[in-house]
Design a protein around this motif. Structure first.
Motif, PDB file in Angstrom:
ATOM      1  N   LEU A 163       0.927  -1.014   0.477  1.00 50.18           N
ATOM      2  CA  LEU A 163      -0.288   0.306  -0.044  1.00 50.18           C
ATOM      3  C   LEU A 163       0.787   1.245   0.121  1.00 50.18           C
ATOM      4  O   LEU A 163       0.503   2.342  -0.604  1.00 50.18           O
ATOM      5  N   ILE A 164       1.794   1.425   0.984  1.00 53.86           N
ATOM      6  CA  ILE A 164       2.805   2.097   0.751  1.00 53.86           C
ATOM      7  C   ILE A 164       3.256   2.451  -0.481  1.00 53.86           C
ATOM      8  O   ILE A 164       3.942   3.604  -0.975  1.00 53.86           O
ATOM      9  N   TYR A 165       3.776   1.787  -1.333  1.00 51.90           N
ATOM     10  CA  TYR A 165       4.719   1.757  -2.489  1.00 51.90           C
ATOM     11  C   TYR A 165       3.737   1.810  -3.660  1.00 51.90           C
ATOM     12  O   TYR A 165       3.977   2.727  -4.638  1.00 51.90           O
ATOM     13  N   ASP A 166       2.727   1.333  -3.375  1.00 56.89           N
ATOM     14  CA  ASP A 166       1.653   2.724  -4.203  1.00 56.89           C
ATOM     15  C   ASP A 166       0.776   3.636  -4.232  1.00 56.89           C
ATOM     16  O   ASP A 166       1.028   4.626  -5.221  1.00 56.89           O
ATOM     17  N   THR A 167       1.149   3.799  -2.509  1.00 58.88           N
ATOM     18  CA  THR A 167       0.984   5.172  -2.242  1.00 58.88           C
ATOM     19  C   THR A 167       1.760   6.093  -3.305  1.00 58.88           C
ATOM     20  O   THR A 167       1.436   7.222  -3.789  1.00 58.88           O
ATOM     21  N   LEU A 168       3.095   6.015  -3.018  1.00 64.72           N
ATOM     22  CA  LEU A 168       4.259   7.081  -3.377  1.00 64.72           C
ATOM     23  C   LEU A 168       4.017   6.243  -4.942  1.00 64.72           C
ATOM     24  O   LEU A 168       5.228   7.846  -5.028  1.00 64.72           O
ATOM     25  N   LYS A 169       3.684   5.771  -5.472  1.00 64.54           N
ATOM     26  CA  LYS A 169       3.783   5.700  -6.874  1.00 64.54           C
ATOM     27  C   LYS A 169       2.900   6.992  -7.923  1.00 64.54           C
ATOM     28  O   LYS A 169       3.215   8.087  -8.915  1.00 64.54           O
ATOM     29  N   VAL A 170       1.778   6.965  -6.490  1.00 61.82           N
ATOM     30  CA  VAL A 170       0.163   7.600  -7.536  1.00 61.82           C
ATOM     31  C   VAL A 170       0.983   9.577  -6.821  1.00 61.82           C
ATOM     32  O   VAL A 170       1.019  10.342  -7.632  1.00 61.82           O
TER      33      VAL A 170
END
Length: 206
Positions: free
Chosen positions: A32-39
């Motif tokens: 979730l953290i990684y996807d948030t950073l991607k966005v």
């Protein structure tokens, strides 16, 4: 939808955890953290494009701004499960930014707010920590880029990054960059290019 709700909840939550709890939560929510950073980086890159555009392109994209954003930002979302407008806390049509100035302010403030929220819950999302728990860090810049951009959270950001630097989660280089130009309302094109180069991991960031 579950993914979108998970990320959205981060924006509206207040956390207070010990470092051990933060590390445990980071490991649990690494994807979730990684996807948030991607966005966040995707939106940040859209802002960067404005500064790198020739003047004529700034004018032409500004004249057809909604079409430009739909084609070059919304349609290229790296995490399709996340609604980018909702991520930016835009829920009704009249609140959609109509020009570069308002779009950039919206992105900068949302990303800064999210960086604070992530750090309060999980600890500072450095490259090392994301790689350790998520298994990868295929992102263009260090997370400090979100603090450097002009935003309304400078005082909170300064306190948070000071703690992260003291703990060793934030490199001397990135902390110095924030102290030098973080939070300023106006940043020149040359400074933007300098930020872009100095936060890339190709030059040895942590």
């Amino acid at each position: 939808m579950k993914h979108l709700l998970s990320i959205s909840l981060l924006l509206f939550s207040v956390f207070s955890f010990s470092q051990v709890e933060k590390d445990s939560l980071f490991k649990k929510d690494a994807a979730l953290i990684y996807d948030t950073l991607k966005v966040m980086h995707h939106l940040e890159r859209a802002v960067m494009q404005y500064y790198l555009m020739p003047e004529q392109d700034r004018i032409s994209t500004g004249q057809n701004f909604q079409e430009y954003i739909e084609a070059n930002v919304l349609a290229t979302n790296p995490v399709p499960d996340v609604d980018l407008l909702r991520f930016l806390e835009i829920y009704i049509k009249k609140d959609v930014p109509q020009d570069w100035k308002n779009f950039m302010a919206k992105v900068n403030n949302t990303n800064a707010k999210m960086l604070l929220t992530l750090t309060h819950k999980y600890g500072y999302p450095s490259k090392q920590r994301v790689e350790k728990y998520a298994g990868a860090y295929n992102l263009p810049n260090a997370s400090v880029i979100f603090a450097v951009r002009p935003n309304r959270y400078y005082d909170e950001m300064a306190k948070m990054l000071k703690k992260a630097h003291k703990k060793g989660d934030l490199s001397d280089h990135d902390y110095d960059l924030f102290l030098a130009i973080g939070g300023r309302e106006a940043i020149s094109t040359n400074e933007v290019k300098k930020i872009e180069g100095h936060t890339r991991f190709t030059i040895g960031e942590q």
